[in-house]
Design a protein around this motif. Structure first.
Motif, PDB file in Angstrom:
ATOM      1  N   GLY A 169     -21.384 -55.039 -13.949  1.00 42.86           N
ATOM      2  CA  GLY A 169     -20.977 -55.286 -15.325  1.00 42.86           C
ATOM      3  C   GLY A 169     -20.692 -56.740 -15.636  1.00 42.86           C
ATOM      4  N   LEU A 170     -20.631 -57.613 -14.602  1.00 38.03           N
ATOM      5  CA  LEU A 170     -20.336 -59.026 -14.835  1.00 38.03           C
ATOM      6  C   LEU A 170     -21.599 -59.872 -14.944  1.00 38.03           C
ATOM      7  CD1 LEU A 170     -17.354 -59.499 -12.340  1.00 38.03           C
ATOM      8  CD2 LEU A 170     -17.263 -59.002 -14.790  1.00 38.03           C
ATOM      9  N   ASP A 171     -22.750 -59.225 -14.862  1.00 37.30           N
ATOM     10  CA  ASP A 171     -24.005 -59.972 -14.869  1.00 37.30           C
ATOM     11  C   ASP A 171     -24.987 -59.269 -15.801  1.00 37.30           C
ATOM     12  OD1 ASP A 171     -26.351 -61.339 -14.335  1.00 37.30           O
ATOM     13  OD2 ASP A 171     -26.001 -61.445 -12.187  1.00 37.30           O
ATOM     14  N   GLU A 172     -25.644 -60.037 -16.668  1.00 35.25           N
ATOM     15  CA  GLU A 172     -26.592 -59.433 -17.595  1.00 35.25           C
ATOM     16  C   GLU A 172     -27.732 -58.754 -16.844  1.00 35.25           C
ATOM     17  OE1 GLU A 172     -27.924 -62.478 -20.185  1.00 35.25           O
ATOM     18  OE2 GLU A 172     -25.970 -62.783 -21.151  1.00 35.25           O
ATOM     19  N   ASP A 173     -28.250 -59.457 -15.846  1.00 34.75           N
ATOM     20  CA  ASP A 173     -29.312 -58.876 -15.021  1.00 34.75           C
ATOM     21  C   ASP A 173     -28.642 -58.139 -13.869  1.00 34.75           C
ATOM     22  OD1 ASP A 173     -31.712 -58.267 -13.876  1.00 34.75           O
ATOM     23  OD2 ASP A 173     -31.967 -60.220 -12.911  1.00 34.75           O
ATOM     24  N   SER A 174     -28.069 -56.995 -14.169  1.00 39.30           N
ATOM     25  CA  SER A 174     -27.014 -56.452 -13.317  1.00 39.30           C
ATOM     26  C   SER A 174     -27.456 -55.449 -12.268  1.00 39.30           C
ATOM     27  CB  SER A 174     -25.942 -55.789 -14.191  1.00 39.30           C
ATOM     28  OG  SER A 174     -26.524 -54.741 -14.951  1.00 39.30           O
ATOM     29  N   GLU A 175     -28.660 -54.939 -12.317  1.00 45.31           N
ATOM     30  CA  GLU A 175     -29.011 -53.873 -11.379  1.00 45.31           C
ATOM     31  C   GLU A 175     -29.326 -54.440 -10.001  1.00 45.31           C
ATOM     32  OE1 GLU A 175     -30.937 -50.226 -12.714  1.00 45.31           O
ATOM     33  OE2 GLU A 175     -32.539 -50.705 -11.300  1.00 45.31           O
ATOM     34  N   ARG A 176     -28.597 -53.967  -9.022  1.00 48.45           N
ATOM     35  CA  ARG A 176     -28.790 -54.389  -7.637  1.00 48.45           C
ATOM     36  C   ARG A 176     -29.303 -53.209  -6.825  1.00 48.45           C
ATOM     37  NH1 ARG A 176     -28.001 -59.510  -9.323  1.00 48.45           N
ATOM     38  NH2 ARG A 176     -25.887 -59.882 -10.072  1.00 48.45           N
ATOM     39  N   GLU A 177     -30.314 -53.462  -6.024  1.00 50.80           N
ATOM     40  CA  GLU A 177     -30.889 -52.404  -5.188  1.00 50.80           C
ATOM     41  C   GLU A 177     -30.473 -52.618  -3.742  1.00 50.80           C
ATOM     42  OE1 GLU A 177     -35.255 -50.397  -4.230  1.00 50.80           O
ATOM     43  OE2 GLU A 177     -35.121 -52.376  -5.157  1.00 50.80           O
ATOM     44  N   VAL A 178     -29.950 -51.577  -3.118  1.00 53.10           N
ATOM     45  CA  VAL A 178     -29.520 -51.649  -1.720  1.00 53.10           C
ATOM     46  C   VAL A 178     -30.251 -50.572  -0.926  1.00 53.10           C
ATOM     47  CG1 VAL A 178     -27.589 -51.502  -0.115  1.00 53.10           C
ATOM     48  CG2 VAL A 178     -27.254 -52.534  -2.373  1.00 53.10           C
ATOM     49  N   LYS A 179     -30.994 -51.004   0.071  1.00 51.84           N
ATOM     50  CA  LYS A 179     -31.666 -50.073   0.983  1.00 51.84           C
ATOM     51  C   LYS A 179     -30.743 -49.848   2.180  1.00 51.84           C
ATOM     52  CE  LYS A 179     -35.537 -50.101  -1.408  1.00 51.84           C
ATOM     53  NZ  LYS A 179     -36.711 -50.869  -0.982  1.00 51.84           N
ATOM     54  N   ILE A 180     -30.720 -48.613   2.668  1.00 51.26           N
ATOM     55  CA  ILE A 180     -29.880 -48.274   3.810  1.00 51.26           C
ATOM     56  C   ILE A 180     -30.755 -48.178   5.052  1.00 51.26           C
ATOM     57  CG2 ILE A 180     -28.329 -46.557   4.825  1.00 51.26           C
ATOM     58  CD1 ILE A 180     -27.603 -45.725   1.956  1.00 51.26           C
ATOM     59  N   CYS A 181     -30.431 -49.003   6.038  1.00 46.10           N
ATOM     60  CA  CYS A 181     -31.140 -48.994   7.321  1.00 46.10           C
ATOM     61  C   CYS A 181     -30.177 -48.501   8.397  1.00 46.10           C
ATOM     62  CB  CYS A 181     -31.626 -50.396   7.672  1.00 46.10           C
ATOM     63  SG  CYS A 181     -32.383 -50.523   9.309  1.00 46.10           S
ATOM     64  N   PRO A 182     -30.437 -47.349   8.990  1.00 46.05           N
ATOM     65  CA  PRO A 182     -29.571 -46.899  10.089  1.00 46.05           C
ATOM     66  C   PRO A 182     -29.566 -47.915  11.228  1.00 46.05           C
ATOM     67  CG  PRO A 182     -31.064 -45.146   9.380  1.00 46.05           C
ATOM     68  CD  PRO A 182     -31.534 -46.405   8.723  1.00 46.05           C
ATOM     69  N   LEU A 183     -28.438 -48.049  11.889  1.00 47.74           N
ATOM     70  CA  LEU A 183     -28.356 -48.995  13.006  1.00 47.74           C
ATOM     71  C   LEU A 183     -29.327 -48.641  14.127  1.00 47.74           C
ATOM     72  CD1 LEU A 183     -24.512 -49.644  13.245  1.00 47.74           C
ATOM     73  CD2 LEU A 183     -26.278 -51.377  12.878  1.00 47.74           C
ATOM     74  N   TYR A 184     -29.773 -47.392  14.174  1.00 44.30           N
ATOM     75  CA  TYR A 184     -30.742 -47.007  15.198  1.00 44.30           C
ATOM     76  C   TYR A 184     -32.176 -47.344  14.778  1.00 44.30           C
ATOM     77  CZ  TYR A 184     -31.118 -42.751  12.275  1.00 44.30           C
ATOM     78  OH  TYR A 184     -31.283 -41.858  11.232  1.00 44.30           O
ATOM     79  N   ALA A 185     -32.341 -48.001  13.614  1.00 43.33           N
ATOM     80  CA  ALA A 185     -33.686 -48.313  13.113  1.00 43.33           C
ATOM     81  C   ALA A 185     -33.818 -49.782  12.737  1.00 43.33           C
ATOM     82  CB  ALA A 185     -34.013 -47.428  11.911  1.00 43.33           C
ATOM     83  N   MET A 186     -33.091 -50.660  13.409  1.00 42.52           N
ATOM     84  CA  MET A 186     -33.137 -52.078  13.054  1.00 42.52           C
ATOM     85  C   MET A 186     -34.531 -52.679  13.248  1.00 42.52           C
ATOM     86  SD  MET A 186     -30.102 -52.859  11.963  1.00 42.52           S
ATOM     87  CE  MET A 186     -30.126 -54.643  11.969  1.00 42.52           C
ATOM     88  N   SER A 187     -35.344 -52.090  14.102  1.00 43.45           N
ATOM     89  CA  SER A 187     -36.708 -52.598  14.283  1.00 43.45           C
ATOM     90  C   SER A 187     -37.567 -52.353  13.057  1.00 43.45           C
ATOM     91  CB  SER A 187     -37.358 -51.935  15.507  1.00 43.45           C
ATOM     92  OG  SER A 187     -37.448 -50.522  15.324  1.00 43.45           O
ATOM     93  N   GLN A 188     -37.084 -51.518  12.133  1.00 42.43           N
ATOM     94  CA  GLN A 188     -37.882 -51.141  10.964  1.00 42.43           C
ATOM     95  C   GLN A 188     -37.478 -51.900   9.704  1.00 42.43           C
ATOM     96  OE1 GLN A 188     -40.507 -48.895  11.618  1.00 42.43           O
ATOM     97  NE2 GLN A 188     -39.699 -49.511  13.607  1.00 42.43           N
ATOM     98  N   ILE A 189     -36.656 -52.944   9.826  1.00 41.83           N
ATOM     99  CA  ILE A 189     -36.162 -53.646   8.639  1.00 41.83           C
ATOM    100  C   ILE A 189     -37.302 -54.116   7.750  1.00 41.83           C
ATOM    101  CG2 ILE A 189     -35.080 -55.790   7.887  1.00 41.83           C
ATOM    102  CD1 ILE A 189     -32.951 -55.424   9.943  1.00 41.83           C
ATOM    103  N   SER A 190     -38.319 -54.717   8.333  1.00 37.64           N
ATOM    104  CA  SER A 190     -39.413 -55.265   7.520  1.00 37.64           C
ATOM    105  C   SER A 190     -40.089 -54.192   6.683  1.00 37.64           C
ATOM    106  CB  SER A 190     -40.442 -55.955   8.410  1.00 37.64           C
ATOM    107  OG  SER A 190     -39.893 -57.105   9.015  1.00 37.64           O
ATOM    108  N   SER A 191     -40.323 -53.019   7.258  1.00 36.80           N
ATOM    109  CA  SER A 191     -40.963 -51.947   6.492  1.00 36.80           C
ATOM    110  C   SER A 191     -40.006 -51.348   5.475  1.00 36.80           C
ATOM    111  CB  SER A 191     -41.493 -50.861   7.430  1.00 36.80           C
ATOM    112  OG  SER A 191     -40.444 -50.283   8.200  1.00 36.80           O
ATOM    113  N   ILE A 192     -38.710 -51.348   5.767  1.00 43.21           N
ATOM    114  CA  ILE A 192     -37.730 -50.763   4.845  1.00 43.21           C
ATOM    115  C   ILE A 192     -37.615 -51.595   3.583  1.00 43.21           C
ATOM    116  CG2 ILE A 192     -35.258 -50.333   4.527  1.00 43.21           C
ATOM    117  CD1 ILE A 192     -35.203 -49.400   7.458  1.00 43.21           C
ATOM    118  N   VAL A 193     -37.605 -52.916   3.738  1.00 40.69           N
ATOM    119  CA  VAL A 193     -37.405 -53.776   2.565  1.00 40.69           C
ATOM    120  C   VAL A 193     -38.739 -54.180   1.929  1.00 40.69           C
ATOM    121  CG1 VAL A 193     -35.249 -54.649   3.461  1.00 40.69           C
ATOM    122  CG2 VAL A 193     -37.332 -55.923   3.912  1.00 40.69           C
TER     123      VAL A 193
END
Length: 457
Positions: free
Chosen positions: A433-457
């Motif tokens: 609500g403090l920013d006009e361009d306010s929508e933030r997207e957060v992807k959840i990466c399980p700690l057991y899948a850190m090798s997959q960060i590039s494909s997740i994001v």
């Protein structure tokens, strides 16, 4: 039994090149460098290993001059083994005991370019720091670390489970039973760690106590090396500093907490030596206003990670810390408690991030912190992906607990972030609500899948 390593692919690709530089495989003691090289040697018609610690007589061959053809001919005579370009892998082990051999590597590229030469050693970084040059542009370095969680899964025979995990995404999470199984295996990995000898014992016996005995031996072996460090630093100070790193893991390292009455400059020197030896990995504060992140790094603010989560647990125990409570949390605590309390989640995330990057470079870790009055904020890791800044929070639980992340994304005008936790794959949006361009997207990466960060994001 050989446990497959990430480095194997890179070493095999190097061996298959028609033109190749000599390789210097760098990393802390006992992370598996020599074993990986011997495994590579199985792909050659012959494999010749020269160990300069076990066989110091080979050092004499490098004394008069660095005529490579003469040296190779004399090594053949001394070893009784043929060394043939294109057919032989020549391995110099413990090369730090012969500085002339290190310097000779550059000339192998010029005089015998078809011969495959690879070198490794313990405390190698100290030897390199004393050389004015060791062949910039004519030697290829690779960096190796303890086993990642993916390598651990392969070692215990869970390749199929890993493949199913790799097919998942934030739109297609894992079925609950498979998610629970991976969380359980990650709990084991947190205690066993990634030192190859310890993982092999876990595969054989599935006994934490036997693994702990090996971890204690490895730590004592590291400490026995302290008198060998080239710079004159009291070994007792190095031991004290190493234990303090374990106790301060995941927070800004404070010299005042080391104890022992040492001055800050003495502790700083000891810490830098531990980093040089590969036992500690710094996470440096950055302003993160742009890429590269290192251009705005401030080395006076560092968090320090131990090279291995299993060894960290043993060092906490050796330092008189309450390792029983931490062990119980790892084995039986709920997922929110395990990630949000104690250092293990953040430690695992940072170490995993480094291990899955290309070994052809020495990679750095960064975090962001704002110390404004009444507005403290910190993001655990800040990384670079596809030429964009990616903030990474290691946290589980409700979204409202991520205030620092929202502040960072608002200030840097970012729309994508990653949350690493023991949740399943997923995503959510946050409306600021403090920013006009306010929508933030957060992807959840399980700690057991850190090798997959590039494909997740």
């Amino acid at each position: 039994m050989y446990c497959k390593r990430i480095i194997d692919t890179y070493l095999k690709e190097w061996a298959e090149r028609p033109i190749h530089k000599p390789v210097l495989l760098r990393g802390a003691r006992q992370v598996g460098k020599s074993t990986a090289i011997r495994h590579l040697g199985e792909n050659f018609k012959s494999f010749v290993e020269i160990n300069f610690e076990r066989n110091p007589e080979y050092k004499e061959l490098f004394k008069d001059n660095l005529d490579i053809k003469r040296i190779v001919s004399q090594m053949e005579a001394l070893s009784g083994r043929s060394i043939t370009p294109g057919k032989t892998l020549l391995f110099f082990d413990e090369i730090q005991f012969c500085q002339e051999a290190i310097m000779s590597l550059r000339f192998f590229k010029e005089e015998l370019p078809q011969l495959h030469v690879i070198a490794a050693g313990s405390l190698l970084e100290f030897a390199l720091s004393e050389l004015p040059t060791f062949g910039t542009g004519r030697i290829h370095s690779m960096f190796m670390y303890p086993m990642s969680f993916d390598e651990f899964l392969i070692a215990i025979g869970e390749e199929k489970l890993m493949a199913l995990r790799n097919d998942c995404s934030y739109k297609n999470p894992l079925p609950s039973p498979l998610h629970a199984k991976l969380v359980g295996l990650l709990r084991s990995y947190m205690l066993v760690g990634g030192m190859p000898e310890v993982v092999a014992k876990w595969v054989e016996a599935k006994d934490y106590l036997q693994c702990q005995e090996l971890q204690d031996d490895i730590i004592l072996g590291y400490e026995d090396d302290f008198p060998k460090y080239k710079s004159r630093v009291n070994p007792a100070l190095l031991r004290t500093t190493l234990r303090s790193v374990a106790m301060q893991c995941s927070k800004k390292f404070s010299y005042s907490e080391v104890g022992g009455g040492y001055r800050g400059e003495e502790i700083k020197k000891a810490l830098n030596l531990l980093i040089l030896a590969g036992l500690c990995i710094p996470v440096v504060k950055t302003s993160a206003n742009g890429i590269p992140l290192g251009s705005e790094a401030d080395d006076s603010f560092r968090k320090i990670l131990l090279l291995d989560c299993g060894l960290m647990m043993r060092l906490v125990n050796m330092s008189g810390g309450n390792v029983t409570e931490l062990t119980n949390t790892i084995l039986t605590g709920d997922e929110i408690e395990l990630v949000n309390k104690g250092p293990m989640g953040e430690l695992i995330a940072g170490l995993e991030m480094i291990k899955y990057k290309t070994p052809n470079l020495r990679h750095e870790l960064y975090y962001w912190q704002r110390a404004a009055k009444n507005s403290m904020a910190e993001v655990d890791y800040v990384s670079e992906h596809n030429m964009h800044i990616l903030p990474i929070e290691v946290k589980a639980g409700i979204r409202g607990g991520m205030k620092s992340l929202w502040i960072f994304m608002r200030e840097k005008k970012l729309s994508l972030a990653l949350r690493c936790s023991l949740e399943n794959f997923g995503e959510f949006n946050y409306v600021d609500g403090l920013d006009e361009d306010s929508e933030r997207e957060v992807k959840i990466c399980p700690l057991y899948a850190m090798s997959q960060i590039s494909s997740i994001v």
